[in-house]
Design an enzyme around this catalytic site. Sequence first.
Site, mmCIF file in Angstrom:
data_model
loop_
_atom_site.group_PDB
_atom_site.id
_atom_site.type_symbol
_atom_site.label_atom_id
_atom_site.label_comp_id
_atom_site.label_asym_id
_atom_site.label_seq_id
_atom_site.Cartn_x
_atom_site.Cartn_y
_atom_site.Cartn_z
ATOM 1 N N SER A 185 0.822 -1.205 0.000
ATOM 2 C CA SER A 185 0.000 0.000 0.000
ATOM 3 C C SER A 185 0.856 1.254 0.000
ATOM 4 C CB SER A 185 -0.923 -0.009 1.210
ATOM 5 O OG SER A 185 -0.192 -0.289 2.363
ATOM 6 N N ASN A 243 -3.324 6.024 -0.845
ATOM 7 C CA ASN A 243 -2.977 6.288 0.547
ATOM 8 C C ASN A 243 -2.355 7.670 0.769
ATOM 9 O OD1 ASN A 243 -3.973 4.111 2.009
ATOM 10 N ND2 ASN A 243 -2.409 2.798 1.106
ATOM 11 N N HIS A 300 -2.493 -2.995 -6.182
ATOM 12 C CA HIS A 300 -2.983 -2.625 -4.857
ATOM 13 C C HIS A 300 -4.501 -2.782 -4.807
ATOM 14 C CE1 HIS A 300 -3.437 0.729 -1.634
ATOM 15 N NE2 HIS A 300 -3.429 -0.462 -1.087
ATOM 16 N N GLU A 324 -5.534 -0.349 -7.781
ATOM 17 C CA GLU A 324 -4.567 0.703 -8.122
ATOM 18 C C GLU A 324 -3.324 -0.020 -8.650
ATOM 19 O OE1 GLU A 324 -2.990 2.861 -4.692
ATOM 20 O OE2 GLU A 324 -2.986 4.711 -5.852
#
Length: 285
Positions: A121, A192, A142, A154
């Site tokens: 992540s 993130n 991801h 992602e």
Amino acid sequence: MSDSLRVAVIGAGTMGNGIAQTFAMHGHSVNLVDLNEEALERGMSTIRRSLERFVRKEKLSAEQSEEILGRIQPTTDLAGAVGEVRIAVEAVFEREDVKRGIFEQLDKHAPSGAILASNTSSIPITRLAAATGRPEKVIGMHFMNPVPIMKLVEVIRGNRTSDETLAETVRIAEGLGKTVGVARDYAGFVSNRVLMPMINEAAFCLYEGIATREDIDTIMKLGMNHPMGPLTLADFVGIDVVVEILDILYRDFGDPKFRACPLLRKMVEAGKLGRKTGEGFYAYD
Ligand code: CAA
């Protein structure tokens, strides 16, 4: 459904078991790898519970659910598990040294043409790729939690990821019924880098007494039409994971805007990690 592939997923925790389930639900044969039988059994029982929800909702029949389970082979033998795969997806916890060690193993034992993907992540893909002799085949994939439900993957292109690897990974993800967003390889990527400061700022609002936890969550949930308020989401993701990701962002960018709220650190010290420990910002049964 896309062509059926042989795949390996390394790590049977929350993300790994969800990824294995999703591949199996789309007809692929999955070797699910972890260090010991207990971790594998926990992962498989989470998959069983998730499939039961689909059966209860009549989105799958009981027979289909059994077939899906039959496509997942739990094993502790990483070398054997990756010997014939088209793609291996690493989904172990966020420690760079551990992930690099796994990428060395994957590179050694997976066929030379296989894609080596990481569900990291926040750790740069380029650094994981450097642990292998095939950086052009290494990519970030991801997934979001809960993996069988969330629509996004992602995809992160490392510095040396080839166009072919990117195109094939996008094709595989879309074959899983996911929509892809592609990001370049900087800490936290897009998801993130944007999400964690929001959660962190919500924690600061509580820490500074700006509002109660319920009001913070209500304001963000109803005001922004988010499915969960940020503190509920932090409990869902894991407070330790939130702090780890903020620390990576802080270290890699050297920017104080990523400084983790002291309240989050205190919660980690107290073992209040969210849903998985029964208590975070809220208490759980
Ligand atoms: N397996 C199978 N089905 C599941 C499931 C699972 N693990 N989890 C939820 N569901 C299903 C439910 O059965 C339900 O199905 P129906 O719509 O058919 O009734 C549906 O999903 C919705 O679930 P619930 O009714 O229980 O609750 P909800 O409406 O609040 O949805 C949620 C739950 C999908 C988790 C939703 O709250 C949500 O989207 N939350 C935000 C999640 C999020 O932001 N995830 C990203 C976290 S960040 C991350 O993962 C990346 C990182 O690097 C940290």
